[in-house]
Write a protein that holds these residues in place. Sequence first.
Motif, PDB file in Angstrom:
ATOM      1  N   VAL A  66      -9.434  62.696 106.330  1.00 33.94           N
ATOM      2  CA  VAL A  66      -9.108  63.868 106.095  1.00 33.94           C
ATOM      3  C   VAL A  66      -7.542  63.084 105.717  1.00 33.94           C
ATOM      4  N   VAL A  67      -7.145  63.027 103.899  1.00 38.03           N
ATOM      5  CA  VAL A  67      -6.185  62.219 103.723  1.00 38.03           C
ATOM      6  C   VAL A  67      -4.676  63.442 104.187  1.00 38.03           C
ATOM      7  N   ALA A  68      -3.848  62.761 105.086  1.00 39.05           N
ATOM      8  CA  ALA A  68      -2.955  63.637 105.452  1.00 39.05           C
ATOM      9  C   ALA A  68      -1.276  62.856 104.754  1.00 39.05           C
ATOM     10  N   ALA A  69      -1.357  61.541 104.239  1.00 41.29           N
ATOM     11  CA  ALA A  69       0.321  61.301 103.569  1.00 41.29           C
ATOM     12  C   ALA A  69      -0.981  60.347 102.140  1.00 41.29           C
ATOM     13  N   VAL A  70       0.203  60.196 101.537  1.00 42.26           N
ATOM     14  CA  VAL A  70      -0.779  59.428  99.523  1.00 42.26           C
ATOM     15  C   VAL A  70       0.956  58.770  99.890  1.00 42.26           C
ATOM     16  N   GLY A  71      -0.065  57.015  99.545  1.00 40.06           N
ATOM     17  CA  GLY A  71       1.475  56.632  99.449  1.00 40.06           C
ATOM     18  C   GLY A  71       1.989  56.912  97.595  1.00 40.06           C
ATOM     19  N   ASP A  72       2.826  55.543  97.045  1.00 40.37           N
ATOM     20  CA  ASP A  72       3.150  55.465  95.837  1.00 40.37           C
ATOM     21  C   ASP A  72       1.936  54.976  95.190  1.00 40.37           C
ATOM     22  N   GLY A  73       1.564  54.979  94.022  1.00 41.19           N
ATOM     23  CA  GLY A  73       1.117  54.343  92.978  1.00 41.19           C
ATOM     24  C   GLY A  73      -0.471  54.816  93.803  1.00 41.19           C
ATOM     25  N   VAL A  74      -0.915  55.466  94.259  1.00 41.10           N
ATOM     26  CA  VAL A  74      -2.155  56.427  94.536  1.00 41.10           C
ATOM     27  C   VAL A  74      -2.431  56.969  93.481  1.00 41.10           C
ATOM     28  N   THR A  75      -3.305  56.723  92.555  1.00 40.53           N
ATOM     29  CA  THR A  75      -3.586  58.431  91.177  1.00 40.53           C
ATOM     30  C   THR A  75      -5.410  58.780  91.507  1.00 40.53           C
ATOM     31  N   ARG A  76      -5.977  59.183  93.000  1.00 39.96           N
ATOM     32  CA  ARG A  76      -7.552  59.476  93.034  1.00 39.96           C
ATOM     33  C   ARG A  76      -7.307  60.358  94.162  1.00 39.96           C
ATOM     34  N   TRP A  77      -6.548  60.025  94.931  1.00 39.39           N
ATOM     35  CA  TRP A  77      -6.692  61.222  96.412  1.00 39.39           C
ATOM     36  C   TRP A  77      -5.275  62.327  96.858  1.00 39.39           C
ATOM     37  N   ARG A  78      -5.667  63.192  96.919  1.00 40.65           N
ATOM     38  CA  ARG A  78      -4.997  64.187  97.670  1.00 40.65           C
ATOM     39  C   ARG A  78      -4.363  63.962  99.000  1.00 40.65           C
ATOM     40  N   VAL A  79      -3.886  64.424  99.658  1.00 37.54           N
ATOM     41  CA  VAL A  79      -2.874  65.298 100.849  1.00 37.54           C
ATOM     42  C   VAL A  79      -4.114  66.220 100.907  1.00 37.54           C
ATOM     43  N   GLY A  80      -5.645  66.578 101.863  1.00 42.14           N
ATOM     44  CA  GLY A  80      -6.669  67.342 101.670  1.00 42.14           C
ATOM     45  C   GLY A  80      -7.900  66.855 101.854  1.00 42.14           C
ATOM     46  N   ASP A  81      -7.833  66.076 101.030  1.00 43.89           N
ATOM     47  CA  ASP A  81      -9.549  65.086 100.444  1.00 43.89           C
ATOM     48  C   ASP A  81     -10.282  64.831 101.757  1.00 43.89           C
ATOM     49  N   ARG A  82     -10.700  64.803 101.839  1.00 43.90           N
ATOM     50  CA  ARG A  82     -12.683  64.268 102.889  1.00 43.90           C
ATOM     51  C   ARG A  82     -12.505  63.355 102.099  1.00 43.90           C
ATOM     52  N   VAL A  83     -12.459  62.307 103.361  1.00 44.14           N
ATOM     53  CA  VAL A  83     -12.692  60.989 103.189  1.00 44.14           C
ATOM     54  C   VAL A  83     -13.270  59.853 103.847  1.00 44.14           C
TER      55      VAL A  83
END
Length: 347
Positions: A66-83
Amino acid sequence: MRAMTFDEFGGPVTVREVPEPAAPPGGVVVRVHASGLCLSDWHAWAGHDTDITTLPHVPGHELAGVVAAVGDGVTRWRVGDRVTSPFVCGCGRCDWCRSGQAQVCPDQTQPGFTHAGSFAELVVLHAADTNLVALPDGVDDPTAAGLGCRFATAYRAVVGRAQVGAGEQVVVVGAGGVGLSAVMVAAALGAHVVAVDRHDGALEAARRAGAAHTVLAGDGVDVPAAVHALTGGCHVSVDAVGSERTCADAIGSLRRRGRHVQVGLLPPVDGHPRVPMSRVIGWELDVLGSHGMAAVDYPEMLARVADGTLRPGDLVDRVVGLEEGARLLPGLRDDPRTGMVLVDPHR
């Protein structure tokens, strides 16, 4: 966080506390729920990738989480997404990435090789908008964790590179994770599959995955002769191990004008590995490399997983914690595997 680490190639593998990573620009941090223990991890530990791997090192490259943190410039993904993610992550900028061929990106990153991997509670993935793959509700974490290297690589090798068709004869040399995956994919396409391995347990797993015939390899066994006796020569061969012997056995098992796919790595352990090129030339064989699968090609595979056409979850043998994974890694090359082993970093 806890992570599996080694400080020297071929040395002890331990579990210890390491600093938690931060999300880089364009990348994400994923909380790992499961990570596959793969022969490629053994190659990294053995020192076959010293040109890209630095010490100390955290291995692991097949993952689901699961996405735990998102860096600058990422547009398609959010915290909590299963990947999940391919083990070869493209830069997202070059001609190959823009044309959907990120698996051959010259500026690629690989978790567990070019940077710390997924045998840890958290892992960094770069160029997230290019490399992350959303997991459907019908695909659970243990199933997804084996997709990033072995199953996806086998899928592309069989479907994309060899273009196996119904009714063709296919030989798969090596019934580890990628080999069993290749057996399952080829059988699902309607091919008649011969699986070759040195261990009876692995061949039994291959039969469960869909192999019509099996050949027990070993000292004194002429594998190509055995395969020709069963099939008259195969249309397609897959070397899922990566040694001079298994490559030669796979090529020797082909019929004239056959297609060979080299999936297993061929490290130059005793000098550059010899390949039977006289047979390749004389029989006009096609020799194809296969190096993972780009994220853009995942939806077709995941759809077949979700509808039950492909069942990679059936290939999972067991789930272990980091400590057991650290114990297993050094012996992985010679372990008589009967399916995939997954590591749960939180176990």
